[in-house]
Design a protein around this motif. Structure first.
Motif, PDB file in Angstrom:
ATOM      1  N   ASP A 126      11.416  15.640  15.651  1.00 10.76           N
ATOM      2  CA  ASP A 126      12.845  14.699  15.233  1.00 10.76           C
ATOM      3  C   ASP A 126      13.879  15.139  16.209  1.00 10.76           C
ATOM      4  O   ASP A 126      14.581  14.351  16.528  1.00 10.76           O
ATOM      5  N   ASP A 127      14.052  16.499  16.380  1.00  9.01           N
ATOM      6  CA  ASP A 127      15.084  16.869  17.336  1.00  9.01           C
ATOM      7  C   ASP A 127      15.237  16.471  19.008  1.00  9.01           C
ATOM      8  O   ASP A 127      15.990  16.120  19.257  1.00  9.01           O
ATOM      9  N   ALA A 128      13.629  16.399  19.001  1.00  5.81           N
ATOM     10  CA  ALA A 128      13.447  15.828  20.499  1.00  5.81           C
ATOM     11  C   ALA A 128      13.984  14.330  20.607  1.00  5.81           C
ATOM     12  O   ALA A 128      14.475  14.023  21.452  1.00  5.81           O
ATOM     13  N   ARG A 129      13.268  13.670  19.505  1.00  4.03           N
ATOM     14  CA  ARG A 129      13.728  12.063  19.583  1.00  4.03           C
ATOM     15  C   ARG A 129      15.273  12.228  19.456  1.00  4.03           C
ATOM     16  O   ARG A 129      15.820  10.981  20.279  1.00  4.03           O
ATOM     17  N   GLY A 130      15.971  12.904  18.756  1.00  2.33           N
ATOM     18  CA  GLY A 130      17.507  12.732  18.559  1.00  2.33           C
ATOM     19  C   GLY A 130      17.930  12.910  19.969  1.00  2.33           C
ATOM     20  O   GLY A 130      19.232  12.382  20.251  1.00  2.33           O
ATOM     21  N   LYS A 131      17.423  13.650  20.931  1.00  6.71           N
ATOM     22  CA  LYS A 131      17.978  13.875  22.222  1.00  6.71           C
ATOM     23  C   LYS A 131      17.410  12.823  23.436  1.00  6.71           C
ATOM     24  O   LYS A 131      17.769  13.067  24.414  1.00  6.71           O
ATOM     25  N   GLY A 132      16.433  12.192  22.915  1.00  8.13           N
ATOM     26  CA  GLY A 132      15.760  11.454  23.758  1.00  8.13           C
ATOM     27  C   GLY A 132      14.997  12.094  24.967  1.00  8.13           C
ATOM     28  O   GLY A 132      14.786  11.651  25.779  1.00  8.13           O
TER      29      GLY A 132
ATOM     30  N   THR B 226      17.205  21.905  26.742  1.00  7.61           N
ATOM     31  CA  THR B 226      16.918  20.698  27.730  1.00  7.61           C
ATOM     32  C   THR B 226      17.925  19.565  27.328  1.00  7.61           C
ATOM     33  O   THR B 226      18.252  19.227  26.185  1.00  7.61           O
ATOM     34  N   PRO B 227      18.751  19.025  28.408  1.00  2.00           N
ATOM     35  CA  PRO B 227      19.608  17.930  28.038  1.00  2.00           C
ATOM     36  C   PRO B 227      18.943  16.822  27.699  1.00  2.00           C
ATOM     37  O   PRO B 227      17.798  16.488  27.784  1.00  2.00           O
ATOM     38  N   ALA B 228      19.763  15.937  27.136  1.00  2.00           N
ATOM     39  CA  ALA B 228      19.245  14.589  26.760  1.00  2.00           C
ATOM     40  C   ALA B 228      18.532  13.755  27.894  1.00  2.00           C
ATOM     41  O   ALA B 228      18.961  13.874  29.040  1.00  2.00           O
ATOM     42  N   GLY B 229      17.531  13.119  27.481  1.00  2.00           N
ATOM     43  CA  GLY B 229      16.774  12.551  28.454  1.00  2.00           C
ATOM     44  C   GLY B 229      15.614  13.279  29.334  1.00  2.00           C
ATOM     45  O   GLY B 229      15.062  12.777  30.193  1.00  2.00           O
TER      46      GLY B 229
ATOM     47  N   SER C 201     -11.509  36.170  32.366  1.00  2.00           N
ATOM     48  CA  SER C 201     -11.067  37.478  32.087  1.00  2.00           C
ATOM     49  C   SER C 201     -12.253  38.498  32.300  1.00  2.00           C
ATOM     50  O   SER C 201     -13.429  38.189  32.495  1.00  2.00           O
ATOM     51  N   ALA C 202     -12.171  39.670  32.709  1.00  2.00           N
ATOM     52  CA  ALA C 202     -12.720  40.917  33.254  1.00  2.00           C
ATOM     53  C   ALA C 202     -13.620  41.269  31.779  1.00  2.00           C
ATOM     54  O   ALA C 202     -14.727  41.690  32.145  1.00  2.00           O
ATOM     55  N   GLU C 203     -13.161  41.228  30.647  1.00  2.00           N
ATOM     56  CA  GLU C 203     -13.808  41.610  29.660  1.00  2.00           C
ATOM     57  C   GLU C 203     -15.095  40.621  29.050  1.00  2.00           C
ATOM     58  O   GLU C 203     -15.587  40.888  28.056  1.00  2.00           O
ATOM     59  N   GLY C 204     -15.011  39.369  29.705  1.00  3.18           N
ATOM     60  CA  GLY C 204     -16.068  38.639  29.301  1.00  3.18           C
ATOM     61  C   GLY C 204     -15.561  37.188  28.834  1.00  3.18           C
ATOM     62  O   GLY C 204     -15.325  36.182  29.639  1.00  3.18           O
ATOM     63  N   ALA C 205     -15.032  37.042  27.612  1.00  2.00           N
ATOM     64  CA  ALA C 205     -14.484  35.935  26.959  1.00  2.00           C
ATOM     65  C   ALA C 205     -13.222  35.705  27.641  1.00  2.00           C
ATOM     66  O   ALA C 205     -12.430  36.633  28.050  1.00  2.00           O
ATOM     67  N   PRO C 206     -12.846  34.255  27.979  1.00  2.25           N
ATOM     68  CA  PRO C 206     -11.745  33.663  28.527  1.00  2.25           C
ATOM     69  C   PRO C 206     -10.656  34.010  27.785  1.00  2.25           C
ATOM     70  O   PRO C 206     -10.851  34.023  26.742  1.00  2.25           O
ATOM     71  N   SER C 207      -9.458  34.128  28.422  1.00  2.00           N
ATOM     72  CA  SER C 207      -8.302  34.146  27.626  1.00  2.00           C
ATOM     73  C   SER C 207      -7.658  32.694  27.595  1.00  2.00           C
ATOM     74  O   SER C 207      -8.165  31.944  28.363  1.00  2.00           O
ATOM     75  N   LEU C 208      -6.734  32.383  26.422  1.00  2.00           N
ATOM     76  CA  LEU C 208      -6.097  31.028  26.385  1.00  2.00           C
ATOM     77  C   LEU C 208      -4.729  31.418  26.955  1.00  2.00           C
ATOM     78  O   LEU C 208      -3.988  32.248  26.461  1.00  2.00           O
ATOM     79  N   ARG C 209      -4.339  30.320  27.927  1.00  2.00           N
ATOM     80  CA  ARG C 209      -2.797  30.191  28.495  1.00  2.00           C
ATOM     81  C   ARG C 209      -2.105  28.965  27.599  1.00  2.00           C
ATOM     82  O   ARG C 209      -2.798  28.046  27.991  1.00  2.00           O
ATOM     83  N   VAL C 210      -1.286  29.290  27.269  1.00  2.00           N
ATOM     84  CA  VAL C 210      -0.267  28.130  26.708  1.00  2.00           C
ATOM     85  C   VAL C 210       1.072  28.211  27.467  1.00  2.00           C
ATOM     86  O   VAL C 210       1.743  29.282  27.576  1.00  2.00           O
ATOM     87  N   GLU C 211       1.320  26.989  28.131  1.00  2.00           N
ATOM     88  CA  GLU C 211       2.502  27.016  28.862  1.00  2.00           C
ATOM     89  C   GLU C 211       3.592  25.870  28.301  1.00  2.00           C
ATOM     90  O   GLU C 211       3.078  24.764  27.977  1.00  2.00           O
ATOM     91  N   VAL C 212       4.889  26.389  28.009  1.00  2.00           N
ATOM     92  CA  VAL C 212       5.888  25.348  27.759  1.00  2.00           C
ATOM     93  C   VAL C 212       7.034  25.459  28.696  1.00  2.00           C
ATOM     94  O   VAL C 212       7.567  26.109  29.341  1.00  2.00           O
ATOM     95  N   VAL C 213       6.923  24.148  29.544  1.00  2.00           N
ATOM     96  CA  VAL C 213       7.601  23.923  30.611  1.00  2.00           C
ATOM     97  C   VAL C 213       8.853  22.829  30.193  1.00  2.00           C
ATOM     98  O   VAL C 213       8.316  21.701  29.678  1.00  2.00           O
ATOM     99  N   ASP C 214       9.950  22.906  30.545  1.00  2.00           N
ATOM    100  CA  ASP C 214      11.103  22.243  30.367  1.00  2.00           C
ATOM    101  C   ASP C 214      11.792  21.719  31.578  1.00  2.00           C
ATOM    102  O   ASP C 214      11.938  22.717  32.558  1.00  2.00           O
ATOM    103  N   SER C 215      12.618  20.725  31.448  1.00  2.00           N
ATOM    104  CA  SER C 215      13.550  20.399  32.749  1.00  2.00           C
ATOM    105  C   SER C 215      14.858  20.893  32.353  1.00  2.00           C
ATOM    106  O   SER C 215      15.750  19.955  32.664  1.00  2.00           O
TER     107      SER C 215
ATOM    108  N   SER D 226      12.840  25.828  33.012  1.00  2.00           N
ATOM    109  CA  SER D 226      12.063  27.234  32.592  1.00  2.00           C
ATOM    110  C   SER D 226      10.711  26.924  32.161  1.00  2.00           C
ATOM    111  O   SER D 226      10.278  25.870  31.825  1.00  2.00           O
ATOM    112  N   THR D 227      10.071  27.982  32.492  1.00  2.00           N
ATOM    113  CA  THR D 227       8.425  27.937  32.164  1.00  2.00           C
ATOM    114  C   THR D 227       8.120  29.123  31.245  1.00  2.00           C
ATOM    115  O   THR D 227       8.365  30.279  31.852  1.00  2.00           O
ATOM    116  N   PHE D 228       7.751  28.928  29.952  1.00  2.00           N
ATOM    117  CA  PHE D 228       7.191  30.201  29.255  1.00  2.00           C
ATOM    118  C   PHE D 228       5.689  30.261  29.212  1.00  2.00           C
ATOM    119  O   PHE D 228       4.959  29.265  28.676  1.00  2.00           O
ATOM    120  N   ILE D 229       4.863  31.297  29.520  1.00  2.00           N
ATOM    121  CA  ILE D 229       3.664  31.442  29.418  1.00  2.00           C
ATOM    122  C   ILE D 229       3.259  32.514  28.479  1.00  2.00           C
ATOM    123  O   ILE D 229       3.649  33.744  28.512  1.00  2.00           O
TER     124      ILE D 229
END
Length: 801
Positions: A503-509, A545-548, A560-574, A633-636
């Motif tokens: 809702d907040d994102a839609r409010g800023k387009g 992030t500015p409107a639009g 991963s060296a331990e065997g099971a892979p890791s999960l990477r989540v990235e949040v990228v904004d303009s 910015s990018t947060f990982i």
């Protein structure tokens, strides 16, 4: 046994004893830094050496923790966690670390955290000592590099030709003699040998080598680069070529300066002991002489534990006849009655096992005042390991205990303030939130008005989140945040977080794009805490992030060296971006990077600090990247142990998208007889109306007395009660109603700490809802209660009463 007068007579004899050497031996176990923490990991004492390292006074350092003292974040987290480990387990923690102080001093430190036990056996404080070990660490590193050549980094290995020209030079030689390899190789060996010894030693050594003989442990003196002498032990071996001919010699030189000094000191001490034989017949008497001139209370006891001797400091403290009133077992009469049992029990344990005795208790002074002492005793053993006597000290820590108690009182006051502030902020939000939610669902209200009510809901939820952030930060700083991990689908949790910011994102387009490329998105995590991390990152992205603009959230798997892979989540904004120089600070509490003082964006600067703590507790990492101001910015977030998720999604919307069959819904809502107890009038009125509209029969009460009176008149299925009531607590009410009427209940409170929730469970509440209360959550709980008690929609539950 000589009396004090004779001891003092001996002290006047300048040749009797070397008191300085004896004092150094007695005090040689004291560490470089000594300090004390309270149970929350804050300093209550630090010695002068540590305060000088920080460049602080004791008043400036007291009450601060490692975060406050600007230790590196990861190091501060580790140290605070280790302090909590000592407090929880009562066991010592020993570790080491590099550290650069605010005054610019670099070093490598070995530290030990020890528990200090209260009289009831609980850990009341943590005492630490730190030893500077930089040189030892360097020596260990050199030893590893040269492990194939030398056994000890303190040994110098030098090779030379038969003509005495140095051909090889190791790091041990550089450390011992002061020449670098470049300076030494090619020089004659004579640069290391005093002239008066060269003609005497070198020809004989060369003769042995030429004949293929070793020179074993030859002790002599050599020269350093600065011209000083060093005592060494030499082992010299011939070097042969491939045909077996002796072509040179290899020397291993070991520094024995300390041993020589010790031998010289020992020789002098023996001579002095002989000269003072009339004054001090044995080591015990020498110890007693030192003990009489120290401000520490010192005593000795027999192997059975009876006190044999105490120094003048003890006599000054008790001001009574030591022989008849203190020695033997009479000392126990001076111990505070509340401390006596534990004190004697621990003394008996040490006597039986030979283990070190260490405890704290109060001793009565001659004027009747009790003061706290730290009492330690070590067993002195004979040649066969048998205990011959005990050596003990009493250290006055009364001022420290008072400071510790004051710090604990201050901590409790701070906790109480935060809890009360949380309660006072949350309570008024409940009726507003529930009224807004109820009206927003009412289709009779115009759509634009319902949209405004939705905006009210979101802002109230945001204010509650800010309160939660404040309390979360307090829990994190004290190591009290708890994880409840379980197998989860990370993609489902991310989508739930996305819905919260749509809702907040839609409010800023702002356009939000999703790219979920991770094939392994199952994690064992605390779902609520993981969702909190993602929501914090998304909320920041929308805020900055500015409107639009555009926000992209994507996932992928990392090997991963331990065997099971890791999960990477990235949040990228303009959005507005981050100054690269500020990237290392934005995860600190209350730090908003370059936005400090800019009130356009709001917030407390806690979200990222809490996110990092949560990710760290899951064994993961969170980082930030930015090209600079205005470049987004990018947060990982990287979390280990990702698997292919095979469990059922907990998100109903996700089930619907996946084509899963919807859960069966009851044909008709079930009515319950509810006793609603709340002294906040607005909350009582709104909640009563909403519960009644939901089909329940509600009786409202504003106090414990009113509630108990109502329960005595008619039956109820459930109690919904606030915990803070004008004539007592909801906990007391719940205990009484459970005992007299067998009722269960749901607690409503502005207090939401772990301890508050646990107390609610103990009182008989089946659930604890923190204000502002989400009415849909409460409604769902009531439906579950109705199922548990076997109620059906075919009739009112009170009809059978």
């Amino acid at each position: 046994m000589p009396d004090r007068a004779s001891s003092l007579d001996h002290a006047k004899n300048p040749g009797a004893l070397d008191l300085r050497n004896i004092s150094e031996m007695a005090l040689s176990h004291i560490a470089d830094f000594v300090y004390v923490f309270d149970r929350e990991g804050r300093f209550v004492y630090a010695n002068k050496a540590l305060l000088d390292l920080w460049g602080l006074t004791l008043e400036q350092a007291a009450g601060r923790n490692f975060f406050d003292l600007q230790y590196p974040h990861e190091l501060a987290m580790r140290l605070q966690a280790q302090i909590q480990q000592v407090i929880k387990t009562g066991r010592q923690v020993k570790d080491e670390t590099p550290y650069t102080s605010p005054t610019g001093r670099e070093g490598y430190y070995e530290y030990i955290f020890n528990p200090y036990f209260a009289a009831d056996g609980s850990v009341a404080a943590v005492v630490g000592s730190t030893h500077i070990m930089t040189e030892r660490k360097r020596s260990e590193d050199a030893a590893r590099r040269l492990a194939a050549i030398v056994e000890s980094s303190q040994d110098a290995i030098v090779s030379k030709t038969l003509e005495g020209i140095i051909t090889s030079w190791n790091q041990g030689a550089a450390a011992l003699f002061g020449y670098s390899e470049e300076e030494a190789v090619g020089k004659p060996i004579s640069v290391l040998i005093p002239q008066e010894l060269y003609d005497k030693e070198e020809p004989e050594i060369i003769d042995h080598i030429r004949h293929g003989r070793r020179v074993e442990h030859f002790e002599t003196v050599r020269l350093r680069k600065d011209g000083s002498h060093v005592n060494v032990s030499l082992t010299i071996s011939p070097i042969r070529d491939e045909e077996g001919r002796v072509v040179g010699a290899s020397k291993i030189a070991r520094d024995i300066t300390e041993r020589k000094l010790a031998e010289e000191k020992l020789g002098r001490a023996r001579q002095q002991a002989d000269d003072a034989a009339a004054a001090a017949a044995d080591a015990a008497e020498r110890f007693r002489l030192v003990a009489e001139v120290t401000s520490l209370q010192i005593w000795t006891a027999s192997s059975e534990g009876t006190l044999e001797w105490a120094n003048q400091e003890c006599a000054n403290y008790f001001q009574t006849d030591l022989e008849t009133q203190v020695l033997g077992s009479a000392w126990a009469q001076f111990v505070h009655p509340d401390d006596l049992s534990v004190t004697l029990d621990r003394w008996r344990v040490s006597l039986g096992s030979g283990a070190r005795y260490e405890t704290e208790f109060r001793l009565k002074r001659h004027d009747g005042v009790y003061r706290w002492f730290l009492v330690r005793a070590e067993a002195m053993r004979g040649p066969a390991g048998e205990i011959t006597r005990w050596f003990g000290t009493n250290t006055d820590i009364d001022a420290l205990k008072n400071a510790q108690n004051e710090a604990e009182r201050s901590s409790r006051a701070k906790d109480a303030f935060l809890a009360t502030l949380s309660h006072e902020l949350r309570t008024p939000l409940t009726p507003v939130l529930m009224a807004a939610a109820s009206m927003r669902e009412d289709e009779r209200i115009p759509r634009d008005a319902r949209e405004q009510l939705g905006m009210m809901e979101r802002n109230i939820a945001l204010e509650a989140r800010l309160i939660d952030d404040m309390l979360d930060l307090t829990r994190i700083s004290r190591g009290q945040i708890h994880m409840r991990p379980k197998a989860c689908d990370a993609h489902t949790l991310i989508r739930l977080a996305l819905e919260m910011v749509q809702d907040d994102a839609r409010g800023k387009g702002i356009r939000i794009e999703q790219h979920f490329a991770a094939r392994h998105h199952g994690l064992v995590i605390d779902p609520a805490r993981f969702q909190q991390v993602i929501w914090n990152l998304l909320r920041n992205a929308v805020k900055f992030t500015p409107a639009g603009g555009t926000i992209t959230i994507l996932t992928r798997n990392q090997p991963s060296a331990e065997g099971a892979p890791s999960l990477r989540v990235e949040v990228v904004d303009s959005g507005i971006g981050i100054d690269p120089a500020k990237l290392d600070k934005i995860f600190l509490p209350f730090d908003q990077g370059s936005l400090a003082g800019d009130h356009r964006y709001g917030g407390l600067g806690l979200g990222l600090a809490i996110a990092r703590a949560i990710v760290d507790l899951h064994g993961g990492a969170i980082t930030a990247q930015s090209g600079g101001t205005g470049r987004g910015s990018t947060f990982i977030v990287d979390l280990p142990g990702a698997t292919a998720f095979t469990g059922e999604s907990a998100d109903p919307a996700e089930k619907a998208r996946a084509g899963a069959p919807a859960e069966e819904q009851p044909e008709e809502a079930v009515s319950l007889r509810l006793l609603l107890v709340e002294d906040h009038e607005s909350t009582l009125r709104v909640l009563s109306r909403l519960l009644t509209r939901a089909g329940h029969r509600v009786v409202a009460a504003g106090s414990i007395a009113d509630a108990r009176r109502a329960a005595s008149i008619q039956p109820f299925d459930l109690v919904i009660s606030d915990l803070g009531l004008p004539d007592g607590t909801g906990l007391e009410l719940m205990e009484a109603l459970r005992k007299t009427h067998g009722l269960g209940g749901i607690a409503l409170s502005g207090y939401g700490m772990e301890a508050d929730i646990e107390r609610s469970r103990e009182a008989g509440f089946i659930a604890h809802l923190t204000k502002p209360v989400d009415f849909q959550q409460l409604k769902g709980m009531l439906e579950e209660v109705a199922k548990d008690v076997g109620l059906h929609a075919t009739g009112h539950p009170w009809a059978k009463s």
